[in-house]
Motif scaffolding. Structure first.
Motif, PDB file in Angstrom:
ATOM      1  N   ALA A 227       0.756  -1.040  -0.061  1.00 33.98           N
ATOM      2  CA  ALA A 227       0.091  -0.158   0.047  1.00 33.98           C
ATOM      3  C   ALA A 227       0.791   1.133   0.127  1.00 33.98           C
ATOM      4  CB  ALA A 227      -1.000  -0.134   1.374  1.00 33.98           C
ATOM      5  N   ILE A 228       1.923   1.353   0.609  1.00 35.13           N
ATOM      6  CA  ILE A 228       2.883   2.418   0.765  1.00 35.13           C
ATOM      7  C   ILE A 228       3.606   2.552  -0.576  1.00 35.13           C
ATOM      8  CG2 ILE A 228       5.074   3.279   1.735  1.00 35.13           C
ATOM      9  CD1 ILE A 228       4.183   1.837   4.366  1.00 35.13           C
ATOM     10  N   LEU A 229       3.927   1.623  -1.275  1.00 34.05           N
ATOM     11  CA  LEU A 229       4.653   1.623  -2.493  1.00 34.05           C
ATOM     12  C   LEU A 229       3.554   2.170  -3.541  1.00 34.05           C
ATOM     13  CD1 LEU A 229       6.983  -1.477  -2.531  1.00 34.05           C
ATOM     14  CD2 LEU A 229       7.409   1.056  -2.256  1.00 34.05           C
ATOM     15  N   ALA A 230       2.306   1.823  -3.331  1.00 33.69           N
ATOM     16  CA  ALA A 230       1.134   2.215  -4.587  1.00 33.69           C
ATOM     17  C   ALA A 230       0.591   3.448  -4.307  1.00 33.69           C
ATOM     18  CB  ALA A 230       0.085   1.192  -4.306  1.00 33.69           C
ATOM     19  N   SER A 231       1.178   4.104  -3.367  1.00 35.44           N
ATOM     20  CA  SER A 231       0.676   5.563  -2.954  1.00 35.44           C
ATOM     21  C   SER A 231       1.260   6.503  -3.814  1.00 35.44           C
ATOM     22  CB  SER A 231       0.624   5.624  -1.351  1.00 35.44           C
ATOM     23  OG  SER A 231       2.301   6.159  -1.060  1.00 35.44           O
ATOM     24  N   PRO A 232       0.832   7.628  -4.079  1.00 29.79           N
ATOM     25  CA  PRO A 232       1.573   8.522  -5.002  1.00 29.79           C
ATOM     26  C   PRO A 232       2.523   9.177  -4.228  1.00 29.79           C
ATOM     27  CG  PRO A 232      -0.963   9.239  -4.749  1.00 29.79           C
ATOM     28  CD  PRO A 232      -0.703   8.066  -3.843  1.00 29.79           C
ATOM     29  N   ALA A 233       2.729   9.190  -2.958  1.00 27.50           N
ATOM     30  CA  ALA A 233       3.750   9.801  -2.278  1.00 27.50           C
ATOM     31  C   ALA A 233       5.038   8.837  -2.389  1.00 27.50           C
ATOM     32  CB  ALA A 233       3.614  10.015  -0.557  1.00 27.50           C
ATOM     33  N   ALA A 234       4.892   7.506  -2.843  1.00 25.75           N
ATOM     34  CA  ALA A 234       6.015   6.609  -2.820  1.00 25.75           C
ATOM     35  C   ALA A 234       7.062   7.087  -3.599  1.00 25.75           C
ATOM     36  CB  ALA A 234       5.265   5.430  -3.353  1.00 25.75           C
ATOM     37  N   ALA A 235       7.018   7.931  -4.597  1.00 26.41           N
ATOM     38  CA  ALA A 235       8.037   8.526  -5.392  1.00 26.41           C
ATOM     39  C   ALA A 235       9.152   9.236  -4.471  1.00 26.41           C
ATOM     40  CB  ALA A 235       7.379   9.245  -6.704  1.00 26.41           C
TER      41      ALA A 235
ATOM     42  N   GLY B  44      22.676   8.407   2.703  1.00 24.26           N
ATOM     43  CA  GLY B  44      21.744   9.418   2.676  1.00 24.26           C
ATOM     44  C   GLY B  44      20.349   9.061   3.300  1.00 24.26           C
ATOM     45  N   GLU B  45      19.687   9.932   3.857  1.00 26.10           N
ATOM     46  CA  GLU B  45      18.407   9.978   4.544  1.00 26.10           C
ATOM     47  C   GLU B  45      17.312   8.880   4.110  1.00 26.10           C
ATOM     48  OE1 GLU B  45      14.793  12.566   6.154  1.00 26.10           O
ATOM     49  OE2 GLU B  45      16.743  13.462   5.413  1.00 26.10           O
ATOM     50  N   ILE B  46      16.925   8.046   5.085  1.00 25.29           N
ATOM     51  CA  ILE B  46      16.011   6.877   4.724  1.00 25.29           C
ATOM     52  C   ILE B  46      14.930   6.995   5.410  1.00 25.29           C
ATOM     53  CG2 ILE B  46      15.969   4.315   5.008  1.00 25.29           C
ATOM     54  CD1 ILE B  46      19.113   4.113   5.119  1.00 25.29           C
ATOM     55  N   ASP B  47      13.843   6.709   4.481  1.00 22.93           N
ATOM     56  CA  ASP B  47      12.195   6.736   5.191  1.00 22.93           C
ATOM     57  C   ASP B  47      11.938   5.522   5.591  1.00 22.93           C
ATOM     58  OD1 ASP B  47      11.918   9.738   4.663  1.00 22.93           O
ATOM     59  OD2 ASP B  47      12.033   8.928   2.513  1.00 22.93           O
ATOM     60  N   LEU B  48      12.289   4.465   4.861  1.00 22.71           N
ATOM     61  CA  LEU B  48      11.738   3.023   5.188  1.00 22.71           C
ATOM     62  C   LEU B  48      13.092   1.958   5.179  1.00 22.71           C
ATOM     63  CD1 LEU B  48       9.296   1.264   5.710  1.00 22.71           C
ATOM     64  CD2 LEU B  48       9.106   1.029   3.382  1.00 22.71           C
ATOM     65  N   LEU B  49      13.271   1.302   6.176  1.00 22.26           N
ATOM     66  CA  LEU B  49      14.378   0.333   6.156  1.00 22.26           C
ATOM     67  C   LEU B  49      14.005  -0.756   6.645  1.00 22.26           C
ATOM     68  CD1 LEU B  49      17.467   0.113   5.962  1.00 22.26           C
ATOM     69  CD2 LEU B  49      17.505   0.773   8.494  1.00 22.26           C
ATOM     70  N   ALA B  50      14.541  -1.940   5.658  1.00 19.28           N
ATOM     71  CA  ALA B  50      14.064  -3.229   5.956  1.00 19.28           C
ATOM     72  C   ALA B  50      15.505  -3.959   6.452  1.00 19.28           C
ATOM     73  CB  ALA B  50      13.666  -3.872   4.717  1.00 19.28           C
ATOM     74  N   LEU B  51      15.470  -4.424   7.693  1.00 18.57           N
ATOM     75  CA  LEU B  51      16.740  -5.100   8.421  1.00 18.57           C
ATOM     76  C   LEU B  51      16.544  -6.541   8.035  1.00 18.57           C
ATOM     77  CD1 LEU B  51      16.412  -2.938  11.334  1.00 18.57           C
ATOM     78  CD2 LEU B  51      18.190  -2.629   9.704  1.00 18.57           C
ATOM     79  N   GLN B  52      17.675  -7.093   7.967  1.00 18.30           N
ATOM     80  CA  GLN B  52      18.071  -8.570   7.995  1.00 18.30           C
ATOM     81  C   GLN B  52      19.167  -9.101   8.932  1.00 18.30           C
ATOM     82  OE1 GLN B  52      19.579  -9.368   4.005  1.00 18.30           O
ATOM     83  NE2 GLN B  52      18.153  -7.708   3.019  1.00 18.30           N
TER      84      GLN B  52
END
Length: 89
Positions: free
Chosen positions: A10-18, A49-57
């Motif tokens: 849903a986040i990726l499909a939003s207009p703000a995802a760009a 650089g600045e990160i908004d969403l980070l997936a950790l492993q």
């Protein structure tokens, strides 16, 4: 597992995802201490650089995630409950 993926979709499909800066980071082993991760997070952000969403492993504790969030200045974080034992990370 469907709910987190649905939220991510849903986040990726939003207009703000760009405008989102999304990254993944393999912390290179669950044995790393929160202090090491806090410092490494700041170094990683300086490189990426600045990160908004980070997936950790390879994260195995809430303390690790909190330290990374603190190091990056992130206000919100979540962790799954299906971490493997440290012996196999």
């Amino acid at each position: 597992m469907a709910a987190p993926l649905g939220i991510f979709a849903a986040i990726l499909a939003s207009p703000a995802a760009a405008d989102l800066a999304i990254a993944t980071w393999n912390i290179d082993g669950g044995q790393r201490t929160p202090a090491e991760l806090r410092s490494s997070a700041a170094e990683m952000e300086a490189d990426a650089g600045e990160i908004d969403l980070l997936a950790l492993q390879e994260v195995i504790s809430e303390e690790q995630v909190q330290a990374i969030a603190d190091g990056l200045g992130l206000d919100h974080w979540a962790i799954s409950d299906f971490s493997p034992p440290i012996e196999i990370t």
